[in-house]
Design an enzyme around this catalytic site. Structure first.
Site, mmCIF file in Angstrom:
data_model
loop_
_atom_site.group_PDB
_atom_site.id
_atom_site.type_symbol
_atom_site.label_atom_id
_atom_site.label_comp_id
_atom_site.label_asym_id
_atom_site.label_seq_id
_atom_site.Cartn_x
_atom_site.Cartn_y
_atom_site.Cartn_z
ATOM 1 N N TYR A 1 -2.851 3.038 -22.441
ATOM 2 C CA TYR A 1 -3.999 2.337 -23.008
ATOM 3 C C TYR A 1 -4.032 2.439 -24.532
ATOM 4 O O TYR A 1 -4.737 1.674 -25.193
ATOM 5 C CB TYR A 1 -5.315 2.868 -22.429
ATOM 6 C CG TYR A 1 -5.417 2.788 -20.927
ATOM 7 C CD1 TYR A 1 -4.537 1.997 -20.175
ATOM 8 C CD2 TYR A 1 -6.377 3.513 -20.231
ATOM 9 C CE1 TYR A 1 -4.620 1.931 -18.791
ATOM 10 C CE2 TYR A 1 -6.470 3.449 -18.844
ATOM 11 C CZ TYR A 1 -5.593 2.667 -18.136
ATOM 12 O OH TYR A 1 -5.679 2.620 -16.767
ATOM 13 N N LYS B 1 -16.086 -0.778 -16.561
ATOM 14 C CA LYS B 1 -16.395 -0.560 -17.976
ATOM 15 C C LYS B 1 -17.272 -1.701 -18.460
ATOM 16 O O LYS B 1 -17.301 -2.786 -17.887
ATOM 17 C CB LYS B 1 -15.135 -0.467 -18.818
ATOM 18 C CG LYS B 1 -14.450 -1.793 -19.118
ATOM 19 C CD LYS B 1 -13.394 -1.626 -20.194
ATOM 20 C CE LYS B 1 -12.816 -2.959 -20.632
ATOM 21 N NZ LYS B 1 -12.024 -3.627 -19.595
ATOM 22 N N SER B 2 -17.989 -1.440 -19.527
ATOM 23 C CA SER B 2 -18.780 -2.476 -20.168
ATOM 24 C C SER B 2 -19.114 -2.008 -21.572
ATOM 25 O O SER B 2 -19.214 -0.811 -21.840
ATOM 26 C CB SER B 2 -20.073 -2.751 -19.384
ATOM 27 O OG SER B 2 -20.855 -3.717 -20.072
ATOM 28 N N ASP C 1 -11.687 7.442 -17.418
ATOM 29 C CA ASP C 1 -10.357 7.200 -16.874
ATOM 30 C C ASP C 1 -9.466 6.594 -17.956
ATOM 31 O O ASP C 1 -9.584 5.415 -18.299
ATOM 32 C CB ASP C 1 -10.457 6.247 -15.678
ATOM 33 C CG ASP C 1 -9.114 6.034 -15.008
ATOM 34 O OD1 ASP C 1 -8.770 6.822 -14.112
ATOM 35 O OD2 ASP C 1 -8.403 5.077 -15.395
ATOM 36 N N ARG D 1 -25.538 -3.388 -19.067
ATOM 37 C CA ARG D 1 -24.587 -3.373 -17.953
ATOM 38 C C ARG D 1 -24.049 -1.969 -17.684
ATOM 39 O O ARG D 1 -23.692 -1.643 -16.552
ATOM 40 C CB ARG D 1 -23.450 -4.367 -18.217
ATOM 41 C CG ARG D 1 -23.887 -5.822 -18.064
ATOM 42 C CD ARG D 1 -22.701 -6.751 -17.969
ATOM 43 N NE ARG D 1 -21.974 -6.836 -19.225
ATOM 44 C CZ ARG D 1 -22.260 -7.695 -20.195
ATOM 45 N NH1 ARG D 1 -23.291 -8.512 -20.074
ATOM 46 N NH2 ARG D 1 -21.533 -7.729 -21.303
ATOM 47 N N LEU D 2 -23.986 -1.137 -18.731
ATOM 48 C CA LEU D 2 -23.627 0.266 -18.518
ATOM 49 C C LEU D 2 -24.585 0.902 -17.523
ATOM 50 O O LEU D 2 -24.166 1.585 -16.581
ATOM 51 C CB LEU D 2 -23.670 1.037 -19.838
ATOM 52 C CG LEU D 2 -22.461 0.959 -20.774
ATOM 53 C CD1 LEU D 2 -22.783 1.644 -22.088
ATOM 54 C CD2 LEU D 2 -21.236 1.572 -20.133
ATOM 55 N N LYS E 1 -3.008 9.646 -17.515
ATOM 56 C CA LYS E 1 -1.882 9.253 -16.658
ATOM 57 C C LYS E 1 -0.557 9.421 -17.382
ATOM 58 O O LYS E 1 -0.470 9.219 -18.599
ATOM 59 C CB LYS E 1 -2.041 7.792 -16.206
ATOM 60 C CG LYS E 1 -3.367 7.510 -15.500
ATOM 61 C CD LYS E 1 -3.496 6.042 -15.122
ATOM 62 C CE LYS E 1 -4.874 5.748 -14.567
ATOM 63 N NZ LYS E 1 -5.916 5.689 -15.632
ATOM 64 N N HIS F 1 1.245 7.142 -13.235
ATOM 65 C CA HIS F 1 0.615 5.837 -13.422
ATOM 66 C C HIS F 1 1.198 4.772 -12.502
ATOM 67 O O HIS F 1 0.459 4.015 -11.864
ATOM 68 C CB HIS F 1 0.767 5.410 -14.887
ATOM 69 C CG HIS F 1 -0.239 4.394 -15.326
ATOM 70 N ND1 HIS F 1 -0.651 4.265 -16.625
ATOM 71 C CD2 HIS F 1 -0.928 3.454 -14.638
ATOM 72 C CE1 HIS F 1 -1.555 3.296 -16.723
ATOM 73 N NE2 HIS F 1 -1.722 2.780 -15.521
#
Length: 321
Positions: free
Chosen positions: A50, A271-272, A45, A277-278, A79, A112
């Site tokens: 960003y 996210k990570s 995403d 953690r992923l 977006k 967005h």
């Protein structure tokens, strides 16, 4: 590898229930995307705002070149930023964003925010943010209808497969559906136990629009931005309701928060940077909360919205008023 379930959209296409959010992924972006693909993520995403689409595209290209995935295995999301809402600006900036990604089409392309701002040339400021070159927030006259119909044209010419709307509220969605030739497939909004937005989710389900929740961990995403509302709100990871449920199931608080969303039919985009953690974020789908636990978590609602433009734009653009 974890088998992430898909969610079917109203146009017959499908998206993974768990994707990877690229907001604030500003360091080693290509490697982050590549490693996320290796871990099993298939939806990414992104957004013009960003400022990392070119680097994200390098990560995608590396994974495809190495045979880890094919393009059709991935759902790439971007977006349209607020400064490109005039109909004549939509296609050119979409083509530019596709060029940055190294792609021929986006699987989902969102509006967005439901607000049009004065055009800023990306050559002069990238990402342009909310302000013009004089540092002012200046609205343009482009209507949501004008912008949305320009996105429908993107579908017609094959640059976009599905149209999304982001940060839209109920009345605006109802109005949009009156003129939409191609109904929006996805609604992306801030949702977490401090902002559950039950009525908005119910409206989207009634209109057959899939909901993607962003900022699933509540204030955590915003603490590093220095926002007062995030600093003054107790972390969800430390909330006794969340930690108690996590301990009972042998899961992390993050997994409980994500499961609270996906078990209710929402898609999520955590996210990570951590490989562990992923995996954990993907593996959260491997258990179920009880109905009582879902209610307990929903009961934490405080109607606290962290991504609220007036809070960081000096009292302008009351989008959620």
């Amino acid at each position: 590898m974890v088998q992430v379930p898909n969610i079917k959209l109203n146009n017959g296409l499908e998206i993974p229930a768990v994707g990877f959010g690229l907001w604030k992924v500003t360091e080693n972006t290509a490697d982050v995307v590549y490693e996320a693909i290796k871990a099993g993520y298939r939806l990414f995403d992104g957004a013009f705002d960003y400022g990392n689409e070119k680097e994200a595209g390098k990560g995608v290209k590396r994974a495809i070149d190495e045979g880890l995935v094919k393009r059709e295995d991935l759902v790439i999301v971007s977006k349209l930023w607020n400064t490109f809402h005039e109909k004549e600006r939509v296609e050119p900036i979409t083509r530019q964003q596709l060029e940055w990604w190294g792609l021929d089409y986006f699987d989902i392309f969102y509006i967005h925010f439901p607000v049009a701002l004065q055009y800023v040339d990306p050559k002069d400021s990238y990402p342009s943010g909310w302000h013009n070159l004089e540092g002012k927030v200046v609205e343009s006259k482009a209507s949501i209808q004008e912008t949305y119909q320009a996105l429908e044209h993107l579908v017609d010419i094959g640059l976009v497969k599905s149209i999304g709307i982001s940060n839209f509220q109920g009345a605006l969605i109802i109005d949009l559906l009156r003129y939409a030739r191609i109904p929006p497939a996805v609604l992306q909004v801030e949702i977490h136990p401090y902002l559950v937005q039950t009525a908005l989710v119910d409206l989207a389900k009634e209109k057959n629009i899939v909901v993607t929740a962003y900022s699933s961990f509540g204030p955590l995403s915003f603490v590093e931005l220095g926002w007062d509302s995030a600093h003054s709100t107790p972390p969800l990871f430390e909330n006794p309701v969340i930690t108690g449920i996590a301990k009972k199931h042998g899961k992390t608080p993050a997994q409980v928060l994500l499961r609270w969303a996906t078990q209710r039919g929402l898609a999520v985009i955590p996210k990570s940077y951590s490989p562990q953690r992923l995996r954990e974020n993907l593996e959260h789908i491997n258990f179920n909360l009880t109905e009582d636990e879902l209610k307990q978590i929903t009961g934490l609602n405080k109607d606290i919205r962290f991504n609220n433009p007036p809070d960081y734009l000096n009292g302008t653009l009351y989008i959620f008023a």
